[in-house]
Design a protein around this motif. Structure first.
Motif, PDB file in Angstrom:
ATOM      1  N   GLY A  39       9.928  33.892 -25.564  1.00 15.49           N
ATOM      2  CA  GLY A  39       9.574  34.003 -24.158  1.00 15.49           C
ATOM      3  C   GLY A  39       8.874  32.737 -23.698  1.00 15.49           C
ATOM      4  O   GLY A  39       8.655  31.811 -24.486  1.00 15.49           O
ATOM      5  N   LEU A  40       8.528  32.705 -22.404  1.00 18.27           N
ATOM      6  CA  LEU A  40       7.793  31.563 -21.865  1.00 18.27           C
ATOM      7  C   LEU A  40       6.332  31.665 -22.283  1.00 18.27           C
ATOM      8  O   LEU A  40       5.691  32.694 -22.081  1.00 18.27           O
ATOM      9  CB  LEU A  40       7.897  31.533 -20.347  1.00 18.27           C
ATOM     10  N   CYS A  41       5.811  30.603 -22.831  1.00 24.28           N
ATOM     11  CA  CYS A  41       4.455  30.621 -23.371  1.00 24.28           C
ATOM     12  C   CYS A  41       3.420  30.888 -22.275  1.00 24.28           C
ATOM     13  O   CYS A  41       3.427  30.221 -21.232  1.00 24.28           O
ATOM     14  CB  CYS A  41       4.151  29.285 -24.042  1.00 24.28           C
ATOM     15  N   PRO A  42       2.522  31.832 -22.490  1.00 23.35           N
ATOM     16  CA  PRO A  42       1.479  32.112 -21.492  1.00 23.35           C
ATOM     17  C   PRO A  42       0.300  31.152 -21.572  1.00 23.35           C
ATOM     18  O   PRO A  42      -0.590  31.203 -20.737  1.00 23.35           O
ATOM     19  CB  PRO A  42       1.043  33.533 -21.853  1.00 23.35           C
ATOM     20  N   ASP A  45       2.213  25.610 -19.414  1.00 20.76           N
ATOM     21  CA  ASP A  45       3.281  25.700 -18.429  1.00 20.76           C
ATOM     22  C   ASP A  45       4.557  25.119 -19.010  1.00 20.76           C
ATOM     23  O   ASP A  45       4.599  23.951 -19.396  1.00 20.76           O
ATOM     24  CB  ASP A  45       2.878  24.936 -17.162  1.00 20.76           C
ATOM     25  N   GLU A  46       5.599  25.932 -19.103  1.00 21.66           N
ATOM     26  CA  GLU A  46       6.866  25.450 -19.625  1.00 21.66           C
ATOM     27  C   GLU A  46       8.007  26.139 -18.889  1.00 21.66           C
ATOM     28  O   GLU A  46       7.829  27.208 -18.297  1.00 21.66           O
ATOM     29  CB  GLU A  46       6.991  25.709 -21.125  1.00 21.66           C
ATOM     30  N   LYS A  47       9.183  25.532 -18.950  1.00 19.45           N
ATOM     31  CA  LYS A  47      10.328  26.078 -18.237  1.00 19.45           C
ATOM     32  C   LYS A  47      11.406  26.603 -19.173  1.00 19.45           C
ATOM     33  O   LYS A  47      12.313  27.303 -18.738  1.00 19.45           O
ATOM     34  CB  LYS A  47      10.919  25.024 -17.300  1.00 19.45           C
ATOM     35  N   SER A  48      11.335  26.263 -20.438  1.00 23.54           N
ATOM     36  CA  SER A  48      12.255  26.851 -21.414  1.00 23.54           C
ATOM     37  C   SER A  48      11.406  27.470 -22.521  1.00 23.54           C
ATOM     38  O   SER A  48      10.378  26.907 -22.917  1.00 23.54           O
ATOM     39  CB  SER A  48      13.201  25.795 -21.981  1.00 23.54           C
ATOM     40  N   PRO A  49      11.807  28.639 -23.004  1.00 22.23           N
ATOM     41  CA  PRO A  49      10.955  29.388 -23.939  1.00 22.23           C
ATOM     42  C   PRO A  49      10.798  28.715 -25.302  1.00 22.23           C
ATOM     43  O   PRO A  49      11.766  28.488 -26.019  1.00 22.23           O
ATOM     44  CB  PRO A  49      11.672  30.744 -24.070  1.00 22.23           C
ATOM     45  N   SER A  50       9.559  28.391 -25.645  1.00 26.20           N
ATOM     46  CA  SER A  50       9.250  27.856 -26.973  1.00 26.20           C
ATOM     47  C   SER A  50       8.263  28.766 -27.701  1.00 26.20           C
ATOM     48  O   SER A  50       7.820  28.451 -28.793  1.00 26.20           O
ATOM     49  CB  SER A  50       8.665  26.439 -26.851  1.00 26.20           C
ATOM     50  N   PHE A  51       7.931  29.882 -27.076  1.00 23.19           N
ATOM     51  CA  PHE A  51       6.975  30.844 -27.621  1.00 23.19           C
ATOM     52  C   PHE A  51       7.751  31.916 -28.392  1.00 23.19           C
ATOM     53  O   PHE A  51       8.623  32.581 -27.830  1.00 23.19           O
ATOM     54  CB  PHE A  51       6.187  31.469 -26.468  1.00 23.19           C
ATOM     55  N   GLN A  52       7.456  32.070 -29.692  1.00 26.27           N
ATOM     56  CA  GLN A  52       8.199  33.022 -30.511  1.00 26.27           C
ATOM     57  C   GLN A  52       7.257  34.032 -31.156  1.00 26.27           C
ATOM     58  O   GLN A  52       6.120  33.718 -31.521  1.00 26.27           O
ATOM     59  CB  GLN A  52       9.014  32.307 -31.591  1.00 26.27           C
ATOM     60  N   VAL A  53       7.764  35.253 -31.284  1.00 28.23           N
ATOM     61  CA  VAL A  53       7.022  36.355 -31.875  1.00 28.23           C
ATOM     62  C   VAL A  53       7.829  36.904 -33.045  1.00 28.23           C
ATOM     63  O   VAL A  53       9.040  37.111 -32.931  1.00 28.23           O
ATOM     64  CB  VAL A  53       6.786  37.485 -30.853  1.00 28.23           C
ATOM     65  N   SER A  54       7.168  37.110 -34.175  1.00 30.39           N
ATOM     66  CA  SER A  54       7.807  37.701 -35.354  1.00 30.39           C
ATOM     67  C   SER A  54       7.225  39.095 -35.573  1.00 30.39           C
ATOM     68  O   SER A  54       6.149  39.231 -36.160  1.00 30.39           O
ATOM     69  CB  SER A  54       7.575  36.827 -36.595  1.00 30.39           C
ATOM     70  N   PRO A  55       7.913  40.139 -35.094  1.00 33.86           N
ATOM     71  CA  PRO A  55       7.386  41.502 -35.268  1.00 33.86           C
ATOM     72  C   PRO A  55       7.203  41.874 -36.739  1.00 33.86           C
ATOM     73  O   PRO A  55       6.242  42.571 -37.079  1.00 33.86           O
ATOM     74  CB  PRO A  55       8.464  42.377 -34.608  1.00 33.86           C
ATOM     75  N   SER A  56       8.094  41.418 -37.609  1.00 36.09           N
ATOM     76  CA  SER A  56       7.992  41.789 -39.027  1.00 36.09           C
ATOM     77  C   SER A  56       6.774  41.174 -39.689  1.00 36.09           C
ATOM     78  O   SER A  56       6.178  41.764 -40.590  1.00 36.09           O
ATOM     79  CB  SER A  56       9.262  41.357 -39.776  1.00 36.09           C
ATOM     80  N   PHE A  60       2.582  35.286 -33.818  1.00 33.74           N
ATOM     81  CA  PHE A  60       3.249  34.552 -32.744  1.00 33.74           C
ATOM     82  C   PHE A  60       2.986  33.072 -32.958  1.00 33.74           C
ATOM     83  O   PHE A  60       2.002  32.670 -33.603  1.00 33.74           O
ATOM     84  CB  PHE A  60       2.715  34.984 -31.370  1.00 33.74           C
ATOM     85  N   HIS A  61       3.880  32.237 -32.423  1.00 35.96           N
ATOM     86  CA  HIS A  61       3.673  30.789 -32.491  1.00 35.96           C
ATOM     87  C   HIS A  61       4.406  30.137 -31.333  1.00 35.96           C
ATOM     88  O   HIS A  61       5.530  30.519 -31.004  1.00 35.96           O
ATOM     89  CB  HIS A  61       4.192  30.199 -33.800  1.00 35.96           C
ATOM     90  N   CYS A  62       3.767  29.163 -30.694  1.00 41.18           N
ATOM     91  CA  CYS A  62       4.410  28.380 -29.650  1.00 41.18           C
ATOM     92  C   CYS A  62       4.728  26.996 -30.204  1.00 41.18           C
ATOM     93  O   CYS A  62       3.829  26.272 -30.653  1.00 41.18           O
ATOM     94  CB  CYS A  62       3.519  28.247 -28.416  1.00 41.18           C
ATOM     95  N   ILE A  72      -4.520  40.214 -32.729  1.00 39.79           N
ATOM     96  CA  ILE A  72      -5.900  40.086 -32.253  1.00 39.79           C
ATOM     97  C   ILE A  72      -6.117  38.712 -31.617  1.00 39.79           C
ATOM     98  O   ILE A  72      -6.740  38.589 -30.557  1.00 39.79           O
ATOM     99  CB  ILE A  72      -6.888  40.321 -33.409  1.00 39.79           C
ATOM    100  N   THR A  73      -5.591  37.677 -32.259  1.00 37.89           N
ATOM    101  CA  THR A  73      -5.716  36.320 -31.716  1.00 37.89           C
ATOM    102  C   THR A  73      -5.082  36.236 -30.338  1.00 37.89           C
ATOM    103  O   THR A  73      -5.635  35.622 -29.414  1.00 37.89           O
ATOM    104  CB  THR A  73      -5.042  35.302 -32.651  1.00 37.89           C
ATOM    105  N   PHE A  74      -3.900  36.854 -30.190  1.00 35.91           N
ATOM    106  CA  PHE A  74      -3.212  36.806 -28.893  1.00 35.91           C
ATOM    107  C   PHE A  74      -4.066  37.436 -27.801  1.00 35.91           C
ATOM    108  O   PHE A  74      -4.224  36.861 -26.718  1.00 35.91           O
ATOM    109  CB  PHE A  74      -1.864  37.528 -28.995  1.00 35.91           C
TER     110      PHE A  74
END
Length: 635
Positions: A39-42, A45-56, A60-62, A72-74
């Motif tokens: 998704g778009l990193c909160p 400010d970015e226009k293409s998604p570099s924010f990734q989440v690993s549910p397993s 998360f990491h941008c 908790i960090t998020f």
């Protein structure tokens, strides 16, 4: 001092609350492959998604700003909480009771300030709702809602409440719940009186304002009684948890549908949000006592994912104030990748009044996109000038051209410039197009600080001395679907020229709407065309690079020559699709330009000229139809 939270409880919180569920409360997530989401990193400010989440993995990491961590960090970062506050919030969501190592068992006074303020607002919201539902004094409020088409069920759905007229009813109630006077003052629910804290809101209808996570952080209060000397609407003051420029009323109810539909409807008031949602427009939201601005855009962009199909529709009253608000919204238009529109009811009614007068269908119909926001803004400028005189047309162009020049998408900028020429009645469309392009280049040369004052920038030609398209300033954002096809065709021309020759060599530079791509097309032409590439592939790329006018274009040639073609199986059919799409869009653009000429000529023009122009439109339309039906065979 607050006690340390038991380590086992912290682990239990991490395990109990999935990170993707928490993050998706704040931004739209999509499949990124490999079990990850993006998704778009909160956090930047970015226009293409570099924010990734690993549910397993629960992390998360941008890849853009390098922010990362666990659930908790998020929460700590997104809501500016301490570690303990973040754990406490997540524990409350999961129904986990926390133990404290040093300070006893979960005492209220150990909770963080933000948690306490949010808790006070939640209790206040419930209390206000109870007052509206049961208090005889609240009959005025119930009548106010009923007159606007809202029954008790609607009031409950939006958690609307009522604040009694007494001095300190809520203050005494919250004290009984264990809140200190300091906390009540910090929350904005109370204010200093002569003998201590008193209620801030008295004798008003109360709309709870929630953040995107669904927490009540403030209130909007509507005056009901003539004896009330305060403003018509009174909002919570700025507090540790409430910043009016960073909240949108109704976002908690609308966020999922906004993400799902890639569409948001921005209205002006709380009752307008209610009317829209009850009419089935569940993507409606409103600002809270302030103009729609940059921070609001950031919230919506994360939900809309900033994809090219996203739409933001603004509804404003048709009066002067509404028009001013629309123009103010246009100032930030280019911060969206989404298309922006304006919707104004013919009789100037807002959605609430419209629903009362004409029903739910009228509200749903109102917010269907009607007028692009840029077109509305331009017409508000043009209408102030006498377009029957050369001086009036020139003055209108001076004011309007810099606005068009701010449009970042060069293809869209060109189209709007053509429309502006039609609005002004300027027959030479290319004069307006070139004027806008000059201003845009001048702005880029100034580092993006905007066009020249009064629209008068330096008058450099559109091409340099070698008749190559000029490319200056920072690189464009080339994610537009039009650009994507142009990029793919250039990659084919450089990497697989045998698939696009000889058709490609007949394409004009102006068929490539992105200036960097037009410059690459010119370099290929100067190097002998794609046909030369069939003879000697290696020397062909060397020649194209040497033909590039500067390092920027040379780097683009190299990038396109090595970048993977989007299709795994690359054949003549795929190449033909790209050739046809680029040519078809060029034909459609030319048809629109000519139709603008026809509008300007009207019925009073020279019959022979009109006939010639109409014939050109007909020929182009037939060619466009052939391209659609026959594909590459029509080239």
């Amino acid at each position: 001092m607050a006690g340390r939270i038991n380590d086992e409880d912290v682990k239990a919180v991490r395990d109990a609350v999935p990170i993707d569920a928490v993050v998706s409360e704040y931004l739209q997530l999509r499949n990124a492959g490999g079990g990850n989401l993006k998704g778009l990193c909160p956090f930047h400010d970015e226009k293409s998604p570099s924010f990734q989440v690993s549910p397993s993995k629960g992390f998360f990491h941008c890849f853009g700003c390098q922010e990362g961590g666990d659930t908790i960090t998020f929460v700590m970062k997104i809501d500016h909480l301490t570690f303990s506050e973040a754990v406490e919030r997540l524990a409350a969501q999961a129904g986990i009771t926390l133990r404290y190592e040093e300070g006893g068992y979960n005492p209220a006074h150990q909770r963080g300030e933000r948690i306490r303020l949010v808790e006070a607002h939640k209790i206040a919201a419930d209390w206000y709702m109870e007052q509206l539902a049961t208090s005889p004094e609240a009959d005025t409020g119930r009548q106010f809602l009923a007159e606007r088409g809202f029954d008790q069920a609607a009031a409950s759905h939006f958690s609307v409440g009522y604040s009694p007229q007494g001095w300190d009813h809520l203050t005494r109630y919250l004290r009984g719940k264990g809140f200190t006077d300091k906390e009540l003052l910090l929350s904005g629910l109370s204010q200093e009186g002569r003998r201590g804290p008193i209620d801030r809101f008295r004798g008003r209808l109360m709309w709870p304002i929630r953040d995107i996570g669904g927490e009540v952080v403030g209130f909007g209060a509507r005056k009901l009684f003539e004896a009330d000397n305060g403003p018509k609407y009174l909002n919570t003051p700025e507090t540790a948890i409430y910043k009016k420029s960073q909240v949108l009323y109704g976002i908690d109810l609308a966020k999922k549908d906004i993400a799902k539909a890639s569409r948001a409807v921005v209205v002006e008031g709380y009752t307008d949000v209610m009317a829209c949602h009850l009419a089935g427009v569940t993507t409606a939201i409103a600002t809270c006592g302030t103009a729609f601005g940059g921070d609001h855009i950031k919230i919506l962009r994360r939900l809309l994912m900033d994809n090219g199909s996203a739409r933001v529709i603004f509804t404003f009253d048709g009066d002067a104030a509404g028009q001013k608000a629309a123009l103010r919204a246009f100032e930030d238009d280019q911060k969206f990748a989404a298309e922006t529109y304006i919707a104004i009811a013919p009789d100037g009614m807002d959605p609430c009044d419209l629903r009362l007068a004409k029903g739910d269908d009228a509200v749903a119909d109102l917010v269907e996109p009607r007028t692009p926001l840029f077109e509305f803004a331009l017409r508000q400028i043009v209408v102030r000038y006498d377009l029957d005189t050369p001086a009036g047309r020139a003055a209108a162009l001076d004011e309007a051209a810099p606005i068009v020049a701010r449009i970042k998408n060069s293809g869209a900028q060109h189209e709007v410039a053509v429309q502006l020429a039609g609005m002004l009645g300027i027959l030479d469309t290319q004069f307006v197009v070139k004027r806008v392009a000059q201003l845009a280049r001048w702005a880029r040369d100034r580092g993006g600080r905007g066009p020249a004052p009064s629209g008068r920038g330096p008058q450099q030609p559109s091409y340099d001395g070698a008749h190559r398209p000029a490319v200056s300033g920072p690189a464009l954002t080339l994610r537009n679907p039009v650009y994507a096809t142009e990029r793919e065709l250039l990659k084919l021309a450089l990497q697989r020229p045998e698939l696009v020759s000889p058709a490609f060599d007949a394409y004009g530079v102006d068929e490539f709407t992105a200036p960097p791509y037009a410059a690459v097309r010119q370099a290929i032409m100067d190097a002998g065309g794609a046909e030369y590439g069939i003879q000697d592939a290696h020397d062909y790329l060397v020649r194209v690079r040497e033909a590039a006018p500067d390092d920027t274009v040379r780097a683009m040639v190299t990038e396109l020559a090595v970048e993977a073609i989007m299709r795994r199986t690359v054949d003549e059919n795929y190449a033909g699709d790209q050739l046809v799409t680029v040519r078809r869009r060029a034909v459609d653009r030319r048809i629109q330009e000519i139709q603008g000429t026809l509008i300007r000529l009207g019925t009073g023009g020279d019959p022979a000229h009109l006939a010639a122009v109409q014939n050109e439109v007909w020929v182009l339309q037939q060619y466009g139809q052939a391209l659609r039906e026959q594909g590459a065979a029509a080239l």
